[in-house]
Write a protein that holds these residues in place. Structure first.
Motif, PDB file in Angstrom:
ATOM      1  N   ILE A 103       0.841  -1.205   0.000  1.00 40.77           N
ATOM      2  CA  ILE A 103       0.000   0.000   0.000  1.00 40.77           C
ATOM      3  C   ILE A 103       0.874   1.253   0.000  1.00 40.77           C
ATOM      4  N   GLU A 104       1.903   1.262   0.847  1.00 41.14           N
ATOM      5  CA  GLU A 104       2.816   2.407   0.903  1.00 41.14           C
ATOM      6  C   GLU A 104       3.481   2.648  -0.450  1.00 41.14           C
ATOM      7  N   LEU A 105       3.945   1.574  -1.080  1.00 43.42           N
ATOM      8  CA  LEU A 105       4.604   1.694  -2.385  1.00 43.42           C
ATOM      9  C   LEU A 105       3.619   2.183  -3.445  1.00 43.42           C
ATOM     10  N   ALA A 106       2.378   1.696  -3.390  1.00 46.55           N
ATOM     11  CA  ALA A 106       1.371   2.116  -4.366  1.00 46.55           C
ATOM     12  C   ALA A 106       1.060   3.596  -4.228  1.00 46.55           C
ATOM     13  N   LYS A 107       0.972   4.073  -3.001  1.00 44.31           N
ATOM     14  CA  LYS A 107       0.659   5.492  -2.788  1.00 44.31           C
ATOM     15  C   LYS A 107       1.845   6.384  -3.143  1.00 44.31           C
ATOM     16  N   LEU A 108       3.035   5.797  -3.184  1.00 46.47           N
ATOM     17  CA  LEU A 108       4.231   6.547  -3.572  1.00 46.47           C
ATOM     18  C   LEU A 108       4.460   6.528  -5.083  1.00 46.47           C
ATOM     19  N   HIS A 109       4.183   5.355  -5.698  1.00 46.85           N
ATOM     20  CA  HIS A 109       4.503   5.171  -7.121  1.00 46.85           C
ATOM     21  C   HIS A 109       3.271   4.976  -8.011  1.00 46.85           C
ATOM     22  N   MET A 113       4.499  -3.500  -5.346  1.00 48.36           N
ATOM     23  CA  MET A 113       4.432  -4.951  -5.215  1.00 48.36           C
ATOM     24  C   MET A 113       5.476  -5.452  -4.226  1.00 48.36           C
ATOM     25  N   VAL A 114       5.039  -6.342  -3.355  1.00 50.31           N
ATOM     26  CA  VAL A 114       5.931  -7.038  -2.437  1.00 50.31           C
ATOM     27  C   VAL A 114       5.795  -8.529  -2.702  1.00 50.31           C
ATOM     28  N   ALA A 115       6.916  -9.194  -2.977  1.00 55.17           N
ATOM     29  CA  ALA A 115       6.938 -10.644  -3.141  1.00 55.17           C
ATOM     30  C   ALA A 115       7.599 -11.238  -1.903  1.00 55.17           C
ATOM     31  N   LEU A 116       6.925 -12.163  -1.263  1.00 52.44           N
ATOM     32  CA  LEU A 116       7.333 -12.691   0.042  1.00 52.44           C
ATOM     33  C   LEU A 116       7.636 -14.183  -0.055  1.00 52.44           C
ATOM     34  N   ALA A 135      -7.638   1.033   2.615  1.00 56.90           N
ATOM     35  CA  ALA A 135      -6.638   2.074   2.361  1.00 56.90           C
ATOM     36  C   ALA A 135      -6.816   2.685   0.973  1.00 56.90           C
ATOM     37  N   ASN A 136      -7.999   2.434   0.358  1.00 57.73           N
ATOM     38  CA  ASN A 136      -8.342   2.978  -0.965  1.00 57.73           C
ATOM     39  C   ASN A 136      -7.439   2.455  -2.072  1.00 57.73           C
ATOM     40  N   CYS A 137      -6.989   1.213  -1.931  1.00 56.73           N
ATOM     41  CA  CYS A 137      -6.161   0.590  -2.958  1.00 56.73           C
ATOM     42  C   CYS A 137      -6.851  -0.631  -3.558  1.00 56.73           C
ATOM     43  N   ILE A 138      -6.646  -0.821  -4.845  1.00 53.15           N
ATOM     44  CA  ILE A 138      -6.972  -2.074  -5.519  1.00 53.15           C
ATOM     45  C   ILE A 138      -5.869  -3.066  -5.155  1.00 53.15           C
ATOM     46  N   SER A 139      -6.209  -4.335  -5.008  1.00 48.32           N
ATOM     47  CA  SER A 139      -5.167  -5.318  -4.717  1.00 48.32           C
ATOM     48  C   SER A 139      -5.337  -6.574  -5.553  1.00 48.32           C
ATOM     49  N   VAL A 267       2.536 -13.111  -3.238  1.00 47.15           N
ATOM     50  CA  VAL A 267       2.681 -11.836  -3.941  1.00 47.15           C
ATOM     51  C   VAL A 267       1.588 -10.879  -3.478  1.00 47.15           C
ATOM     52  N   TYR A 268       1.984  -9.644  -3.195  1.00 47.03           N
ATOM     53  CA  TYR A 268       1.078  -8.575  -2.761  1.00 47.03           C
ATOM     54  C   TYR A 268       1.239  -7.405  -3.732  1.00 47.03           C
ATOM     55  N   LEU A 269       0.276  -7.231  -4.615  1.00 49.18           N
ATOM     56  CA  LEU A 269       0.308  -6.160  -5.603  1.00 49.18           C
ATOM     57  C   LEU A 269      -0.824  -5.178  -5.317  1.00 49.18           C
ATOM     58  N   CYS A 270      -0.482  -3.911  -5.111  1.00 52.80           N
ATOM     59  CA  CYS A 270      -1.492  -2.887  -4.849  1.00 52.80           C
ATOM     60  C   CYS A 270      -1.406  -1.767  -5.882  1.00 52.80           C
ATOM     61  N   ILE A 271      -2.559  -1.218  -6.238  1.00 52.65           N
ATOM     62  CA  ILE A 271      -2.679  -0.107  -7.184  1.00 52.65           C
ATOM     63  C   ILE A 271      -3.463   1.001  -6.497  1.00 52.65           C
ATOM     64  N   TYR A 272      -2.990   2.225  -6.632  1.00 49.05           N
ATOM     65  CA  TYR A 272      -3.664   3.357  -5.997  1.00 49.05           C
ATOM     66  C   TYR A 272      -4.466   4.104  -7.057  1.00 49.05           C
ATOM     67  N   PRO A 273      -5.766   3.823  -7.176  1.00 53.65           N
ATOM     68  CA  PRO A 273      -6.549   4.377  -8.290  1.00 53.65           C
ATOM     69  C   PRO A 273      -6.756   5.884  -8.212  1.00 53.65           C
ATOM     70  N   GLU A 274      -6.486   6.485  -7.050  1.00 52.74           N
ATOM     71  CA  GLU A 274      -6.693   7.927  -6.921  1.00 52.74           C
ATOM     72  C   GLU A 274      -5.671   8.743  -7.715  1.00 52.74           C
ATOM     73  N   VAL A 275      -4.642   8.069  -8.259  1.00 54.69           N
ATOM     74  CA  VAL A 275      -3.695   8.794  -9.125  1.00 54.69           C
ATOM     75  C   VAL A 275      -4.393   9.314 -10.382  1.00 54.69           C
TER      76      VAL A 275
END
Length: 339
Positions: A103-109, A113-116, A135-139, A267-275
């Motif tokens: 989520i933090e990375l999505a709101k920054l970029h 994505m975090v691969a664990l 957190a207002n993110c697509i995942s 894998v955790y992939l988040c997208i911040y659609p508010e961009v």
């Protein structure tokens, strides 16, 4: 309500589980998080990945497979993409941490994505889809598992039921898809076994290589049925490949060589659609799709269609009011463990 089911209030469950985790030397912070996640999953009606799985989790702790003090840590970073090592810590704690980081990375970029690797079962994957949506993110989240389904046309289990979660934030109620790639998650099959019921549809193969709806026969050999038959088989293989190569972790094949299901890859992939700066339009488009599917004429009188996550939200509201139905044998085990 069956004879073997009892009703438990959410606060009672949280208190009992918190006490249990503290007894097993988890920090108060981790104990509170895990107690909340197990309770929330049960509130959603997903006992199979909530309260029913708790005795097995404690067994993993006692066997040293879940490292109580382990923390997930970043090992590589590539801008909006990171690799993390779970160090065999609790799956819920690792998953929560990695979702927050995505989520933090999505709101920054705009996308993160975090691969664990080297983690444990995350229990109900939808937990982290809702976490992202809050957190207002697509995942888009997924995990591999031990082998528990035959690849299409094969006899032995060589692929995992590799749960997939996709969530979309929505003001009137988040859209959260949470599904395994098997027709029924094995925890859900065990649910039917505990209730003494057959599956409503075939869920795997018996020892005679015939499709069966008998939970006992499917659980005895762990040969689940992929969703969509050959299509589900292919999807499972692809998700395993992605989780493995992105995390540089263990594949379903490697996990299957171990005595217990541990050291899995996620894998955790988040997208911040508010961009895109058009939130009102986004909500309008989502509701347009939901309205269109809601308004279809049902095949049978009284039936209704639902968007992903809608029914679980209704079940949660009902369970908050009336208490959660829990198998009495499972609850007794937990009370003994927490004493």
């Amino acid at each position: 309500m069956t004879e073997k089911a009892i009703r438990i209030e959410s606060k009672q469950m949280q208190d009992v589980l918190y006490k249990l985790f503290v007894k097993y030397k988890f920090t108060k912070e981790k104990a509170k998080l895990m107690a909340n996640v197990y309770t929330e999953s049960t509130l959603m009606g997903v006992n199979s990945h909530g309260i029913n799985r708790l005795p097995l989790f404690i067994e993993y702790v006692e066997n040293g497979l879940v490292k109580i003090d382990a923390e997930a840590e970043k090992v590589e970073t590539f801008g909006s993409i990171e690799r993390w090592d779970g160090n065999h810590g609790p799956g819920i704690v690792n998953a929560t941490k990695c979702t927050n980081r995505a989520i933090e990375l999505a709101k920054l970029h705009g996308m993160g994505m975090v691969a664990l690797r080297n983690t444990n079962h995350w229990m109900r994957g939808g937990t982290y889809g809702r976490q992202a949506a809050d957190a207002n993110c697509i995942s888009i989240l997924f995990t591999n598992t031990k082998p528990n389904m035959p690849p299409w046309g094969g006899k032995d289990s060589r692929i995992g039921n590799n749960p997939l979660v996709i969530s979309i934030p929505r003001e009137q109620g988040h859209v959260v898809l949470d599904m395994s790639i098997s027709q029924f998650a094995f925890g859900k099959i065990n649910d039917y076994k505990l209730k003494g019921e057959k599956l409503p549809y075939p869920g795997g193969w018996d020892n005679n290589n015939e499709l069966s709806n008998d939970p006992e026969k499917i659980l005895s050999n762990e040969r689940g049925l992929p969703i969509g038959y050959w299509k589900g088989s292919a999807l499972s293989i692809i998700l395993d490949m992605l989780a493995t190569l992105l995390s540089a972790g263990d594949s379903t094949y490697k996990i299957g060589l171990k005595e217990f299901e541990t050291g899995i890859s996620q894998v955790y992939l988040c997208i911040y659609p508010e961009v895109f700066n058009d939130k009102a339009l986004q909500q309008k488009l989502i509701n347009e799709i939901i309205d269109y599917t809601h308004n279809v004429e049902p095949m049978r009188f009284g039936d209704k269609t639902y968007y992903p996550g809608e029914q679980s939200s209704k079940i949660r509201a009902k369970n908050l009011k009336e208490g959660m139905l829990v198998h009495s044998g499972v609850w007794q085990k937990i009370m003994v463990l927490s004493a």
